[in-house]
Design an enzyme around this catalytic site. Structure first.
Site, mmCIF file in Angstrom:
data_model
loop_
_atom_site.group_PDB
_atom_site.id
_atom_site.type_symbol
_atom_site.label_atom_id
_atom_site.label_comp_id
_atom_site.label_asym_id
_atom_site.label_seq_id
_atom_site.Cartn_x
_atom_site.Cartn_y
_atom_site.Cartn_z
ATOM 1 N N HIS A 285 -5.786 2.824 1.686
ATOM 2 C CA HIS A 285 -5.029 3.980 2.180
ATOM 3 C C HIS A 285 -5.653 4.617 3.438
ATOM 4 O O HIS A 285 -4.960 4.857 4.420
ATOM 5 C CB HIS A 285 -4.906 5.053 1.095
ATOM 6 C CG HIS A 285 -4.406 4.534 -0.222
ATOM 7 N ND1 HIS A 285 -3.486 3.517 -0.322
ATOM 8 C CD2 HIS A 285 -4.678 4.894 -1.500
ATOM 9 C CE1 HIS A 285 -3.228 3.273 -1.588
ATOM 10 N NE2 HIS A 285 -3.946 4.094 -2.333
ATOM 11 N N ASP B 90 0.895 -1.163 0.000
ATOM 12 C CA ASP B 90 0.000 0.000 0.000
ATOM 13 C C ASP B 90 0.927 1.205 0.000
ATOM 14 O O ASP B 90 1.610 1.464 0.998
ATOM 15 C CB ASP B 90 -0.877 -0.008 1.259
ATOM 16 C CG ASP B 90 -1.814 1.193 1.302
ATOM 17 O OD1 ASP B 90 -1.450 2.255 0.768
ATOM 18 O OD2 ASP B 90 -2.908 1.071 1.879
ATOM 19 N N HIS B 91 0.959 1.940 -1.103
ATOM 20 C CA HIS B 91 2.017 2.943 -1.223
ATOM 21 C C HIS B 91 1.889 4.071 -0.196
ATOM 22 O O HIS B 91 2.846 4.784 0.062
ATOM 23 C CB HIS B 91 2.132 3.480 -2.658
ATOM 24 C CG HIS B 91 1.096 4.509 -3.019
ATOM 25 N ND1 HIS B 91 -0.177 4.184 -3.386
ATOM 26 C CD2 HIS B 91 1.159 5.856 -3.080
ATOM 27 C CE1 HIS B 91 -0.854 5.290 -3.644
ATOM 28 N NE2 HIS B 91 -0.064 6.329 -3.466
HETATM 29 C C1 BG6 Z 1 -4.119 5.037 -5.796
HETATM 30 C C2 BG6 Z 1 -5.512 5.146 -6.331
HETATM 31 O O1 BG6 Z 1 -3.979 3.893 -5.005
HETATM 32 O O2 BG6 Z 1 -3.829 6.186 -5.010
HETATM 33 C C3 BG6 Z 1 -5.674 6.416 -7.148
HETATM 34 O O3 BG6 Z 1 -5.781 4.027 -7.150
HETATM 35 C C4 BG6 Z 1 -5.271 7.613 -6.338
HETATM 36 O O4 BG6 Z 1 -7.006 6.554 -7.606
HETATM 37 C C5 BG6 Z 1 -3.891 7.405 -5.733
HETATM 38 O O5 BG6 Z 1 -5.237 8.731 -7.203
HETATM 39 C C6 BG6 Z 1 -3.549 8.510 -4.753
HETATM 40 O O6 BG6 Z 1 -2.215 8.396 -4.375
HETATM 41 P P1 BG6 Z 1 -1.349 9.685 -4.003
HETATM 42 O O7 BG6 Z 1 -0.038 9.133 -3.561
HETATM 43 O O8 BG6 Z 1 -1.270 10.519 -5.242
HETATM 44 O O9 BG6 Z 1 -2.113 10.374 -2.913
#
Ligand code: BG6
Length: 498
Positions: free
Chosen positions: A245, A182-183
């Protein structure tokens, strides 16, 4: 410089399934490049890209070389890039074909790699077949060295499918070999939540129902669905953002101090939070969904969701969610956690706001002084990463007036380090075998258990969409969710200096 806690990864091959896709060029290769610049990659190290596309090692390297600058946001150092690019190879193949698994096993043997990481940068339907292929080829046998798999979201589309996917993977891999990524957990500011809570003595004593009025967690995006309409139509904001997230942000904010920072100690505490979330089964008044219509952002007109490419003209997919969550445990009894996320909102901003209760005796109000704003601790995840604490201070002058002031910490002012995408830290953790920032099977299932009843409520009723204009803060119902409790959403972002 060595990596986390001085640990340097052991020699290893990094195999990417679906290497010709977006993730490889946007995130994985830039992250590996950043790790190379810090000398955090193992030696020897090789990157093997696999995909069905007809490419050669030369053409694959050439396209990555063209793309790297754009995704890094800077020109790569020519020597470091040359060295990294020289380690990249490409092989064409169908992941379902057992010959691909056998060829991969042979390639690792020939190159002398005992350790290997297999990165699944593929659509969910391919996870099972690749896992089976790896298993059949004996590639997950750890007798000689470590074998780990990294699985990207979406991890299922409801509780039943997440359970089925976990069961499928656990037939072939041991849980300790699976890194569900989960990034958000790679973001420095998300990890800073743990530092803020557990490296300081001043916050934790207040971190409970006696002192906290409520918590707001917002992840707002200005972007629409862009070219991802096909995927997003099947997902929606609840599956795309909340189940992963925002659940991570919720659990890190609410969890008990872990006994240690070992992967299982931290994840045990996270899963307990999800297990204490009051069910939405009997109550659909605590969840709001929305979909953007046309509007304007930064002065430019933008189309509504239903006009985006690959989106149905009568789509019922939600692009906004707001939830009021109760964590029915000793610490958080009665404290609402309001979560919201959406696309095409007024501003890009992700933050956690802990709002504290008013002092028990409102001395100043009694003396006719204007209403005091509540104390808020705001952890800004992005942009302008940092944290601020607001409190009341006397306005200089002969009368007693209280104004709100901020103590503000900005990451950019300290440490002299550029914040990176998040993938660097996570990939490095996979290489050194630290699973703390990865989701365990039970965490994924607990998050789905939380949202499954919401999916059921929503499936039973056709929404009246669109219900918010692009460039606003979402549907009216989201404001009403808090207004009913006498509260309002915080205006996100860094408070401007007076
Ligand atoms: C991704 C979603 O996991 O996270 C996207 O699939 C979203 O829809 C993105 O835009 C948001 O990530 P960050 O790091 O730009 O907040």
């Amino acid at each position: 410089m060595n990596g986390k806690n001085g640990l340097h990864p052991e020699p290893c091959a990094f195999v990417i399934f679906g290497a010709s896709g977006d993730l490889t060029k946007r995130k994985l290769i830039p992250a590996l490049y950043n790790l190379a610049t810090e000398d955090w990659l193992p030696e020897p190290f090789a990157i093997l890209g696999l995909a069905v596309d007809k490419l050669t090692t030369e053409s694959f390297r050439a396209s990555l070389s063209t793309d790297i600058e754009g995704f890094l946001g800077a020109k790569p150092d020519p020597d470091i890039w040359k060295n990294l690019a020289g380690r990249i190879e490409y092989a064409q193949g169908n992941f379902k074909d057992p010959a691909v698994g056998r060829a991969l096993a042979q390639a690792l043997k020939t190159k002398g790699f005992k350790n290997a990481v297999f990165y699944f940068a593929v659509p969910p339907t391919l996870i099972g077949p690749i896992a089976e292929n790896l298993g059949q080829a004996g590639l997950m046998d750890q007798a000689q060295g470590f074998r780990r798999v990294v699985v990207e979201k979406p991890f299922g589309r409801d509780l039943a499918s997440a359970k089925a996917l976990n069961a499928e993977l656990l037939k072939i891999f041991d849980e300790s070999q699976i890194y569900r990524i989960d990034h958000y957990l790679g973001k420095e500011t998300v990890q800073n939540l743990m530092a803020l809570r557990f490296a300081n003595g001043i916050f934790e004593p207040l971190w409970n129902h006696a002192y906290v009025d409520h918590v707001q967690i917002t992840v707002a995006e200005e972007l629409g669905v862009e070219h991802r309409g096909g995927y997003y139509e099947q997902a929606g904001a609840l599956r795309d953002m909340i189940v992963n997230h925002l659940s991570q942000l919720l659990t890190l904010t609410a969890m008990e101090p872990p006994a240690s920072f070992s992967a299982d100690a931290v994840r045990n505490e996270q899963v307990k939070v999800l297990g204490s979330v009051r069910s939405f089964a009997e109550d659909n008044k605590r969840c709001v969904r929305g979909q953007y219509g046309p509007g304007a952002l930064d002065g430019a007109a933008v189309p509504g969701y239903r006009k985006e490419p690959l989106v149905a003209p009568d789509s019922s997919t939600e692009t906004f969610v707001a939830l009021k969550i109760f964590i029915d445990n000793w610490r958080w009894s009665g404290v609402p956690f309001y979560l919201r996320t959406g696309k095409r909102l007024a501003r890009r901003s992700a933050e956690i706001c802990v709002e504290f209760k008013a002092p028990p005796v409102l001395l100043f109000q009694k003396a006719g002084v204007d209403f005091l704003s509540p104390n808020q601790l705001v952890i800004r995840i992005q942009p302008s990463e940092g944290a601020s604490l607001s409190f009341g201070a006397k306005v200089p002058g002969p009368s007693m007036q209280i104004g709100q002031v901020d103590m503000n910490f900005r990451y950019e002012d300290y440490f002299g380090k550029k914040l990176v995408t998040g993938y660097e830290r996570l990939i490095h953790d996979v290489l050194i075998g630290d699973a703390t920032l990865f989701q365990r099977a039970d965490m994924v299932e607990a998050a789905w258990s939380m949202v499954d009843p919401i999916l059921e409520h929503w499936a039973a009723e056709k929404p009246r969409f669109p219900n918010y204009n692009a460039g606003t803060w979402g549907p009216r119902e989201a404001d009403e969710l808090l207004a009913r409790d006498g509260r309002a959403w915080r205006e996100c972002g860094e408070n401007p200096a007076p």
